[in-house]
Scaffold this active site. Structure first.
Site, PDB file in Angstrom:
ATOM      1  N   LYS A 198     -29.603 -16.393  12.174  1.00  0.00           N
ATOM      2  CA  LYS A 198     -29.655 -15.164  12.979  1.00  0.00           C
ATOM      3  C   LYS A 198     -29.795 -15.460  14.473  1.00  0.00           C
ATOM      4  O   LYS A 198     -29.115 -14.851  15.301  1.00  0.00           O
ATOM      5  CB  LYS A 198     -30.795 -14.282  12.478  1.00  0.00           C
ATOM      6  CG  LYS A 198     -30.979 -12.974  13.244  1.00  0.00           C
ATOM      7  CD  LYS A 198     -31.721 -11.939  12.423  1.00  0.00           C
ATOM      8  CE  LYS A 198     -32.987 -12.492  11.813  1.00  0.00           C
ATOM      9  NZ  LYS A 198     -34.018 -12.823  12.817  1.00  0.00           N
TER      10      LYS A 198
ATOM     11  N   THR B 277     -28.905 -18.203  15.914  1.00  0.00           N
ATOM     12  CA  THR B 277     -27.648 -18.833  16.314  1.00  0.00           C
ATOM     13  C   THR B 277     -26.596 -17.780  16.630  1.00  0.00           C
ATOM     14  O   THR B 277     -25.869 -17.875  17.633  1.00  0.00           O
ATOM     15  CB  THR B 277     -27.148 -19.768  15.196  1.00  0.00           C
ATOM     16  OG1 THR B 277     -28.162 -20.743  14.920  1.00  0.00           O
ATOM     17  CG2 THR B 277     -25.865 -20.477  15.587  1.00  0.00           C
TER      18      THR B 277
ATOM     19  N   ARG C 299     -37.455 -14.490  21.216  1.00  0.00           N
ATOM     20  CA  ARG C 299     -38.869 -14.846  21.132  1.00  0.00           C
ATOM     21  C   ARG C 299     -39.060 -16.332  21.380  1.00  0.00           C
ATOM     22  O   ARG C 299     -38.128 -17.121  21.254  1.00  0.00           O
ATOM     23  CB  ARG C 299     -39.419 -14.510  19.734  1.00  0.00           C
ATOM     24  CG  ARG C 299     -39.437 -13.036  19.400  1.00  0.00           C
ATOM     25  CD  ARG C 299     -39.830 -12.816  17.945  1.00  0.00           C
ATOM     26  NE  ARG C 299     -38.820 -13.378  17.039  1.00  0.00           N
ATOM     27  CZ  ARG C 299     -39.039 -13.660  15.768  1.00  0.00           C
ATOM     28  NH1 ARG C 299     -40.239 -13.471  15.241  1.00  0.00           N
ATOM     29  NH2 ARG C 299     -38.079 -14.142  15.006  1.00  0.00           N
TER      30      ARG C 299
ATOM     31  N   LYS D 209     -39.944 -23.987   8.532  1.00  0.00           N
ATOM     32  CA  LYS D 209     -38.884 -23.094   8.984  1.00  0.00           C
ATOM     33  C   LYS D 209     -38.019 -23.700  10.085  1.00  0.00           C
ATOM     34  O   LYS D 209     -36.830 -23.464  10.175  1.00  0.00           O
ATOM     35  CB  LYS D 209     -39.504 -21.778   9.475  1.00  0.00           C
ATOM     36  CG  LYS D 209     -38.487 -20.738   9.918  1.00  0.00           C
ATOM     37  CD  LYS D 209     -39.200 -19.441  10.303  1.00  0.00           C
ATOM     38  CE  LYS D 209     -38.208 -18.419  10.834  1.00  0.00           C
ATOM     39  NZ  LYS D 209     -37.671 -18.782  12.145  1.00  0.00           N
TER      40      LYS D 209
ATOM     41  N   ALA E 262     -42.467 -11.652  12.382  1.00  0.00           N
ATOM     42  CA  ALA E 262     -42.074 -10.342  11.863  1.00  0.00           C
ATOM     43  C   ALA E 262     -42.634 -10.061  10.481  1.00  0.00           C
ATOM     44  O   ALA E 262     -42.688  -8.905  10.066  1.00  0.00           O
ATOM     45  CB  ALA E 262     -40.552 -10.227  11.829  1.00  0.00           C
TER      46      ALA E 262
ATOM     47  N   PHE F 193     -36.562 -12.056  10.922  1.00  0.00           N
ATOM     48  CA  PHE F 193     -36.252 -11.892   9.507  1.00  0.00           C
ATOM     49  C   PHE F 193     -35.254 -10.758   9.287  1.00  0.00           C
ATOM     50  O   PHE F 193     -34.434 -10.472  10.150  1.00  0.00           O
ATOM     51  CB  PHE F 193     -37.531 -11.717   8.695  1.00  0.00           C
ATOM     52  CG  PHE F 193     -38.444 -12.917   8.749  1.00  0.00           C
ATOM     53  CD1 PHE F 193     -37.975 -14.183   8.424  1.00  0.00           C
ATOM     54  CD2 PHE F 193     -39.761 -12.803   9.163  1.00  0.00           C
ATOM     55  CE1 PHE F 193     -38.796 -15.305   8.494  1.00  0.00           C
ATOM     56  CE2 PHE F 193     -40.598 -13.911   9.231  1.00  0.00           C
ATOM     57  CZ  PHE F 193     -40.113 -15.165   8.888  1.00  0.00           C
TER      58      PHE F 193
ATOM     59  N   PHE G 205     -20.317 -20.927   6.978  1.00  0.00           N
ATOM     60  CA  PHE G 205     -20.834 -22.268   6.707  1.00  0.00           C
ATOM     61  C   PHE G 205     -19.761 -23.084   5.998  1.00  0.00           C
ATOM     62  O   PHE G 205     -18.849 -22.532   5.363  1.00  0.00           O
ATOM     63  CB  PHE G 205     -22.121 -22.197   5.870  1.00  0.00           C
ATOM     64  CG  PHE G 205     -23.326 -21.757   6.654  1.00  0.00           C
ATOM     65  CD1 PHE G 205     -24.251 -22.688   7.109  1.00  0.00           C
ATOM     66  CD2 PHE G 205     -23.537 -20.417   6.951  1.00  0.00           C
ATOM     67  CE1 PHE G 205     -25.367 -22.287   7.836  1.00  0.00           C
ATOM     68  CE2 PHE G 205     -24.646 -20.012   7.681  1.00  0.00           C
ATOM     69  CZ  PHE G 205     -25.561 -20.953   8.123  1.00  0.00           C
TER      70      PHE G 205
ATOM     71  N   TRP H 236     -21.884 -21.526  15.334  1.00  0.00           N
ATOM     72  CA  TRP H 236     -22.538 -22.828  15.226  1.00  0.00           C
ATOM     73  C   TRP H 236     -21.535 -23.929  15.537  1.00  0.00           C
ATOM     74  O   TRP H 236     -21.824 -24.864  16.281  1.00  0.00           O
ATOM     75  CB  TRP H 236     -23.113 -23.021  13.816  1.00  0.00           C
ATOM     76  CG  TRP H 236     -24.028 -24.218  13.739  1.00  0.00           C
ATOM     77  CD1 TRP H 236     -25.378 -24.226  13.896  1.00  0.00           C
ATOM     78  CD2 TRP H 236     -23.644 -25.585  13.515  1.00  0.00           C
ATOM     79  NE1 TRP H 236     -25.872 -25.515  13.791  1.00  0.00           N
ATOM     80  CE2 TRP H 236     -24.828 -26.366  13.563  1.00  0.00           C
ATOM     81  CE3 TRP H 236     -22.439 -26.229  13.288  1.00  0.00           C
ATOM     82  CZ2 TRP H 236     -24.831 -27.741  13.384  1.00  0.00           C
ATOM     83  CZ3 TRP H 236     -22.428 -27.619  13.116  1.00  0.00           C
ATOM     84  CH2 TRP H 236     -23.627 -28.352  13.159  1.00  0.00           C
TER      85      TRP H 236
END
Length: 563
Positions: free
Chosen positions: A78, A80, A101, A112, A280, A308, A388, A416
């Site tokens: 997200k 990215t 953030r 994470k 979150a 999230f 991906f 990406w």
């Protein structure tokens, strides 16, 4: 391409080989004067929060919120996509700024990972941002723990406020995952060492001071909110606040630099504000109001992100932050990945690299629920299908056909791998959506509704639950909160990020479930009530193999293993 595969560079290798512009050049892009900002080294800066007052009459740019379906351990990218979309908007001729953030050291050293994006869509210098950055989190940690120290000193010095030591609600904080500190005893060792009592630690990003920093408009607003924080209750069950301890001035002093948003850049030199970092799943999950508002004043488009899935970060952005900051979002981007959809459709993480159209179809139910949530706020949206390496042509076609049949705009996104170039289709779709779609944005609940009604609204409309269930403890707290005049506050749900329900094992789109409210906590300075659901923890623990095991720095100062 994909993170972690062979034959491709790691995120940190890409970041270390990037050509960054001096932060003075990024400030110049935004038209900032010398008195508007201060450099923090060559590639970081602090923009003065009071610049917002100077720009108050300037029209706001378009605010784009990036959210996602429920995340999985496979990772959805997200952040990215947020960075890639900002870069892509600039590539198609729009003046875009990114607002994100700050990463927490807890997940960085745990499981994470960081929060700077990935591949060729990163904010940089990523190794600084993912570590101590400009010291904002340390300032918040210190301010929070000053409250705890003064509170315990007050008990030791005679307890003039008649604080009931059994009803102290202010824990200490640390910006690391450390389960051993969840429940502790302080004050042991005799009278000289204070008053023995039970205590505990939360992670810094769960601190009310973090929430306040992200919601305050200026230093005066910050100080007023800090003064209202409830730390304990006295013998008559009346709240004791920071104002009673007379330390709001000292707290504001510790935060005098942290309140100013941090300015950095992306790999393609797009300006980015990175400021504040509440989680979150246990807090409200958004960067600071000041950073987002400044971005809207200085750019034509703002791309921001809430943590999230749409059931957590987006719900809190749209119900809490928009009202606190007087922000009117223009559109939402919902990040979807084929591997997450397959996991929501029943596959295990080790099975995700294999084509499976049936599980993909089942997993689309999760995406449907998040789309319904965004629509319930009256907002237009675009789906970003984040690509991906193991996604097959048939799987991509299935998702695109599903979106087309339903009338949803869906853009295949390769940010990406290709940076802004890989997000141009998404950027054009977002701009078109903003220009042509009806926007009837409205929060889901009114602040003057009863607390239990607001809780039920979120549970039913956002999670798809049949209702809520309050434990006896939560029901008692609810009655006390109303008696103290806290009924008109926002609701901040603390819930697992992995499921729409409060059970992390229930993936996909669970039905016929209730949300159990285990405990309620009040954040008077932030103006919200935190509802603790399920087994959610406000101090996470480390995994069996923490990411910290792979980190190092060479004698030449080269950082290794940081993603």
């Amino acid at each position: 391409m994909e993170e972690g595969t062979t034959m491709v560079k790691t995120d940190i290798e890409i970041a270390q080989q990037a050509t960054l512009l001096p932060i003075t050049d990024i400030a110049a892009q935004l038209g900032l004067n010398e008195e508007d900002w201060e450099p923090y080294g060559r590639y970081k800066g602090k923009v003065k929060a009071d610049l917002l007052d100077k720009l108050k009459d300037k029209q706001d740019g378009k605010v784009i919120l990036v959210t996602s379906i429920n995340p999985t351990p496979a990772g959805e990218g997200k952040s990215t996509v947020t960075v890639g979309l900002g870069q892509a908007l600039n590539r198609i001729g729009k003046k875009a700024i990114i607002a994100l953030r700050e990463p927490s050291l807890g997940p960085n050293m745990g499981l994470k990972g960081g929060a700077c994006g990935g591949g060729y869509s990163q904010i940089v210098p990523m190794q600084d941002i993912n570590l101590h950055f400009t010291g904002d989190f340390h300032a918040i940690t210190t301010a929070h723990n000053l409250v705890a120290a003064v509170l315990d000193n007050h008990l030791h010095q005679g307890n003039e406020l008649k604080i009931d030591t059994r009803r102290i609600v202010w824990k200490r904080v640390l910006d690391l995952n450390d389960r051993a500190l969840r429940n502790i005893v302080v004050g042991l060792g005799g009278p000289v060492n204070g008053v023995p009592r039970e205590d505990g630690f939360d992670i810094t990003v769960a601190s009310e001071i973090m929430a306040i920093l992200c919601l305050a408009r200026n230093i005066d607003d910050l100080k007023e909110r800090l003064s209202q924080m409830v730390v304990a209750y006295n013998a008559n069950k009346q709240p004791v606040t920071v104002k009673d301890l007379q330390i709001e001035g000292a707290l504001a002093l510790l935060l005098k630099e942290a309140i100013h948003p941090n300015l950095v850049q992306t790999l393609e030199n797009t300006p980015a504000f990175v400021h504040g970092g509440p989680f979150a799943n246990i807090a409200h999950g958004c960067n600071s109001v000041v950073a987002t508002k400044l971005s809207a004043k200085l750019g034509d488009y703002v791309v921001t992100e809430a943590g999230f899935g749409a059931d957590l970060g987006a719900e809190k952005f749209l119900n809490i932050k928009t009202r606190a900051g007087e922000i009117h979002p223009s559109a939402v981007v919902i990040v979807v990945t084929i591997r997450a959809l397959k996991m929501h459709g029943g596959l295990k993480i080790e099975e995700l690299k294999t084509e499976n159209l049936e599980s993909l179809k089942r997993g689309l139910e999760n995406a449907e629920k998040h789309i319904e949530t965004v629509q319930s706020f009256g907002l237009p949206f675009v789906i970003a299908l984040n690509h991906f390496i193991h996604d097959t042509d048939q799987e991509v076609a299935l998702v695109e056909n599903w979106a087309n049949k339903a009338g949803y705009k869906c853009a295949l996104t390769r940010v990406w791998e290709k940076g802004g170039e890989g997000g141009e289709a998404l950027a054009r779709a977002v701009v078109s959506t903003i220009e042509t779609s009806e926007n009837q944005f409205k929060p889901l609940y009114k602040l003057n509704q009863e607390i239990e009604d607001k809780l039920a609204t979120i549970a039913t409309k956002v999670y798809g639950a049949s209702g809520i269930e309050l434990t006896p403890k939560a029901a008692k707290q609810l009655k006390e909160f109303k008696a103290n005049g806290w009924n008109d506050f926002y609701i901040c749900m603390a819930k697992t990020q992995y499921s729409l329900s409060d059970d992390p094992e229930k993936l996909g789109r669970p039905r016929d479930f209730t949300i159990q409210i285990r405990e309620l906590r009040v954040s008077v300075g932030a103006r919200f009530i935190v509802a603790i659901t399920g087994t959610i923890m406000t101090m996470p623990g480390l995994p069996k193999q923490p990411a910290a095991l792979n980190m190092d720095i060479t004698k030449d100062g080269i950082v290794k293993g940081l993603f």
